[in-house]
Design an enzyme around this catalytic site. Structure first.
Site, mmCIF file in Angstrom:
data_model
loop_
_atom_site.group_PDB
_atom_site.id
_atom_site.type_symbol
_atom_site.label_atom_id
_atom_site.label_comp_id
_atom_site.label_asym_id
_atom_site.label_seq_id
_atom_site.Cartn_x
_atom_site.Cartn_y
_atom_site.Cartn_z
ATOM 1 N N GLU A 209 0.820 -1.208 0.000
ATOM 2 C CA GLU A 209 0.000 0.000 0.000
ATOM 3 C C GLU A 209 0.856 1.260 0.000
ATOM 4 O OE1 GLU A 209 -3.325 0.051 2.626
ATOM 5 O OE2 GLU A 209 -3.948 -1.959 2.079
ATOM 6 N N LYS A 339 -15.452 -2.611 3.046
ATOM 7 C CA LYS A 339 -14.781 -2.836 1.763
ATOM 8 C C LYS A 339 -15.793 -3.529 0.858
ATOM 9 C CE LYS A 339 -10.133 -3.925 3.615
ATOM 10 N NZ LYS A 339 -9.325 -5.079 4.118
#
Ligand code: PGA
Ligand code: ZN
Length: 423
Positions: A209, A339
């Site tokens: 990330e 999510k």
């Protein structure tokens, strides 16, 4: 009432150069929009299934040609010519067509890509911004922007597993704008990179990330590195900037024990360790502090951290309404990590949001470690009034696509960032 003329899909690559699905929805009125879906690495076992080709000759089995073929074939046939009242009706058709509890037949990647492409085409047809369209799905009228949680340092499955815990994130607490929050994050990221170079003689090594991945030997060392970086950038940890942790404990848990930095901890021992972190460091949010199937101890964790840090469920909940319901009943946590690709349609993600919000929880809207340059999740984070938004580090274009979209929404709306509250 939008009428679908055609849906198509194509295989594209995500930020780890693995295939994923991009779908396009064309409405009879002419509106046309595409959307692509992300993919996790540190996944919960209860997530909806990403359909992969399992052909070892191509992308190590990770190809998405089957999922793409389902959109171009069966899903297109089911939807072409259909007039749909709203998103819920579209998603209902997709769920029924798939017919499995975890979307394993058509693939959650195929289904979510169509779900979001339809939302985007509908917003275009209505002539409203995507965040306004998303807000309408939940009957909301947002007037704030979510607070950012920005990945700074990584271990666990997002880096080399040099430390067990997965991510240390900074939470700009003082800024009232996204613009200021990002400028602060930039200073801290630069300070962290310089510190890591000096301390570990290591140049930038970034995790999935975009976080820095220093070779620390313990969670404490990783957290303290973040604190030194904040101070050397000229900010005050605990007032200007707070910390959030994604412990991702499922990934160092086996047979009732947590294997943390050379120690073997039982669940009460793991909870005691986290209480110590929250007492020592300015941590305001703790995600997946326990493993996804350690249900028995989650209520104790929530109790132990009450009013000190948000107790966030990611792998624990998988954006799954049934798991969220259970967590509400046993008081396992107080924040949903949302999510959409864990569940596979916008409508089910909205249901997860409603359950969590009605229970008085906060909601952190999150991207995945494998992302694309698509930015629809930023509109979702605004439209669904996310308390927090977690797009990853401020590096790499698949992350910056989300931050840049937020900057554009901020410029357009002038809405302030929501006030930080432990709730
Ligand atoms: P993933 O992890 O996207 O790799 O599953 C992100 C997270 O654990 O929050
Ligand atoms: Zn997580």
């Amino acid at each position: 009432m939008p009428t679908i003329e055609r849906v198509t899909a194509a295989e594209i690559l995500d930020s780890r150069s693995r295939p994923t699905v991009s779908a396009t929805c064309i409405l009879a009125g002419g509106a046309q929009a595409s959307a692509s879906v992300p993919s996790g690495a540190s996944t919960g076992t209860a997530e909806a299934l990403e359909l992969r080709d399992a052909d070892p000759q191509r992308y190590g089995g990770l190809g998405c040609r089957k999922a793409v073929a389902h959109v171009n074939g069966e899903i297109h046939q089911a939807l072409a010519g259909a007039s749909l009242a709203d998103q819920a009706e579209l998603d209902g058709v997709l769920v029924a067509l798939d017919g499995t509890p975890n979307k394993s037949r058509l693939g959650a990647n195929a289904i979510l890509a169509v779900s979001v492409a339809f939302a985007r085409a509908s917003a275009l047809e209505r002539g409203v911004p995507l965040y306004t369209h998303f807000a309408g799905m939940l009957g909301l009228a947002p007037d704030t922007l979510p607070r950012l949680t920005i990945n700074l340092l990584s271990g666990g499955m997002h880096a080399g597993r040099q430390v067990a815990i997965q991510d240390v994130l900074i939470v700009p607490a003082r800024p009232t704008t996204i613009d200021e929050s990002l400028a602060m994050a930039y200073d801290i990221y630069q300070a962290a990179a310089a510190l890591i170079l000096k301390r570990y003689r290591m140049r930038l090594l970034t995790a999935d990330e975009g976080g820095l991945a220093p070779p620390c030997e313990s969670a404490e060392e990783l957290i303290e590195t973040a604190i030194v970086a904040i101070k050397s950038a000229g900010y005050r940890p605990g007032s200007d900037v707070m910390l959030a942790l994604d412990v991702a404990a499922s990934h160092f848990y086996a047979h009732g024990k947590y294997y943390l930095d050379g120690a073997q901890l039982d669940s009460p021992g793991m909870i005691a360790r986290m209480v110590r972190w929250v007492e020592r460091y300015p941590i305001v949010s703790l995600e997946d502090g326990l493993a996804e199937d350690d249900w028995e101890w989650w209520p104790t964790l929530r109790q132990a951290l009450a009013k000190r840090a948000l107790v966030v469920g990611d792998d624990l909940l998988c954006t799954n309404p049934q798991r969220i319901q259970r967590a509400i009943e046993v008081r396992a946590c107080n924040t949903l990590l949302l999510k959409p690709n864990q569940i596979g349609t916008l409508t089910e993600a909205a249901q997860a949001w409603r359950l969590a919000t009605q229970a008085g929880w906060q909601v952190t809207i999150s991207v995945r470690s494998g992302e694309t340059e698509d930015n629809w999740i930023a509109d979702l984070a605004v439209g669904w009034r996310g308390d927090q938004f977690k797009p990853g580090s401020i590096t790499q274009s698949e992350r910056l696509a989300k931050y840049n979209r937020l900057l554009a929404i901020e410029a357009e709306t002038q809405w302030p960032v929501v006030r930080w509250a432990l709730g």
